[in-house]
Design a protein around this motif. Structure first.
Motif, short mmCIF file in Angstrom:
data_model
loop_
_atom_site.label_atom_id
_atom_site.label_comp_id
_atom_site.label_asym_id
_atom_site.label_seq_id
_atom_site.Cartn_x
_atom_site.Cartn_y
_atom_site.Cartn_z
N PHE A 56 0.82 -1.21 0.00
CA PHE A 56 0.00 0.00 0.00
C PHE A 56 0.86 1.27 0.00
O PHE A 56 1.90 1.32 0.66
CB PHE A 56 -0.84 -0.04 1.29
N HIS A 57 0.36 2.29 -0.71
CA HIS A 57 0.87 3.65 -0.57
C HIS A 57 -0.31 4.59 -0.70
O HIS A 57 -1.15 4.44 -1.59
CB HIS A 57 1.92 3.98 -1.64
N SER A 58 -0.38 5.55 0.20
CA SER A 58 -1.56 6.43 0.28
C SER A 58 -1.76 7.30 -0.96
O SER A 58 -2.87 7.77 -1.19
CB SER A 58 -1.48 7.32 1.52
N SER A 59 -0.73 7.50 -1.75
CA SER A 59 -0.89 8.33 -2.95
C SER A 59 -1.60 7.60 -4.08
O SER A 59 -2.00 8.22 -5.06
CB SER A 59 0.49 8.79 -3.45
N ASN A 60 -1.78 6.31 -3.93
CA ASN A 60 -2.39 5.49 -4.98
C ASN A 60 -3.84 5.17 -4.62
O ASN A 60 -4.10 4.41 -3.69
CB ASN A 60 -1.58 4.21 -5.16
N ARG A 61 -4.78 5.73 -5.37
CA ARG A 61 -6.21 5.49 -5.10
C ARG A 61 -6.56 4.02 -5.22
O ARG A 61 -7.48 3.54 -4.58
CB ARG A 61 -7.07 6.30 -6.06
N VAL A 85 -2.24 -4.85 5.66
CA VAL A 85 -1.78 -3.80 4.77
C VAL A 85 -0.34 -3.49 5.15
O VAL A 85 -0.02 -3.32 6.32
CB VAL A 85 -2.67 -2.54 4.91
N ILE A 86 0.53 -3.46 4.15
CA ILE A 86 1.94 -3.20 4.39
C ILE A 86 2.31 -1.90 3.70
O ILE A 86 2.08 -1.73 2.50
CB ILE A 86 2.82 -4.35 3.86
N THR A 87 2.86 -0.98 4.47
CA THR A 87 3.21 0.33 3.94
C THR A 87 4.60 0.75 4.39
O THR A 87 5.05 0.34 5.46
CB THR A 87 2.17 1.40 4.35
N VAL A 122 8.30 -6.31 -4.46
CA VAL A 122 7.20 -5.43 -4.87
C VAL A 122 7.76 -4.13 -5.43
O VAL A 122 8.53 -3.44 -4.79
CB VAL A 122 6.26 -5.14 -3.68
N GLN A 123 7.33 -3.84 -6.65
CA GLN A 123 7.77 -2.63 -7.32
C GLN A 123 6.60 -1.75 -7.73
O GLN A 123 6.79 -0.67 -8.27
CB GLN A 123 8.60 -2.98 -8.55
N PHE A 124 5.39 -2.22 -7.50
CA PHE A 124 4.21 -1.40 -7.80
C PHE A 124 3.11 -1.73 -6.79
O PHE A 124 3.10 -2.79 -6.19
CB PHE A 124 3.71 -1.66 -9.23
N VAL A 125 2.25 -0.77 -6.58
CA VAL A 125 1.10 -0.96 -5.69
C VAL A 125 -0.15 -0.53 -6.45
O VAL A 125 -0.05 0.30 -7.36
CB VAL A 125 1.25 -0.15 -4.38
N PRO A 126 -1.30 -1.08 -6.12
CA PRO A 126 -1.50 -2.11 -5.11
C PRO A 126 -1.04 -3.47 -5.63
O PRO A 126 -1.13 -3.76 -6.82
CB PRO A 126 -3.01 -2.10 -4.90
#
Length: 156
Positions: A56-61, A85-87, A122-126
């Protein structure tokens, strides 16, 4: 002309190999362990038969949409698995966004040292991974694509 062709070929090879090696996990094999994890509000989810990890990253809807989708499509089988959730973001940024989700089956793990993301490649989220009680990977992909039918197939 020959140089341009070789350059293009090398570029395509790099792009293609990056796609194949985007994740360090394989379905049916053991996933990297989550060790020494710091949890939001010190609330780790309870043990369960299956775990769904959502990177997860908060900038990604799409990350928020993934959480909402998983909660929706897991109705009726939610007692079988926990959601983690891993951030890599800081707690003061994540707490206002995700504290309301915390429960016995939902936790937020911090990866400030970026080891969990790296161990999973992991190189992209979600990005999501479902593991069984023996930590074997059962599914991986975009959590927005999970359906109730697919979750039931995985946990049976």
């Amino acid at each position: 002309m020959k140089r341009a062709f070789l350059f293009l070929l090398a570029l395509l090879a790099c792009a293609f190999s990056g796609t194949i090696l985007a994740q360090n996990i394989v379905i049916g094999e053991k996933a990297p362990e989550l060790k020494n994890v710091l949890w939001l509000a010190d609330k780790a989810p309870a043990a369960s038969d299956y775990s769904l990890l959502i990177f997860f990253h908060s900038s990604n809807r799409g990350c928020f949409a993934s959480i909402d989708n998983v909660q929706k499509v897991s109705k009726g089988v939610e007692h079988k698995f926990k959601i983690i959730v891993i951030t890599q973001e800081e707690a003061d940024k994540i707490a206002p966004l995700l504290t309301s989700y915390l429960s016995e089956r939902f936790g937020v793990a911090f990866d400030h040292e970026k080891k969990i993301f790296a161990n999973f490649g992991v190189q992209f989220v979600p990005f999501g991974v479902i593991t069984d009680a023996k930590n074997r990977v059962q599914w991986m992909g975009n959590p927005q694509t999970l359906t109730n039918k697919l979750i039931i197939q995985i946990i049976q």
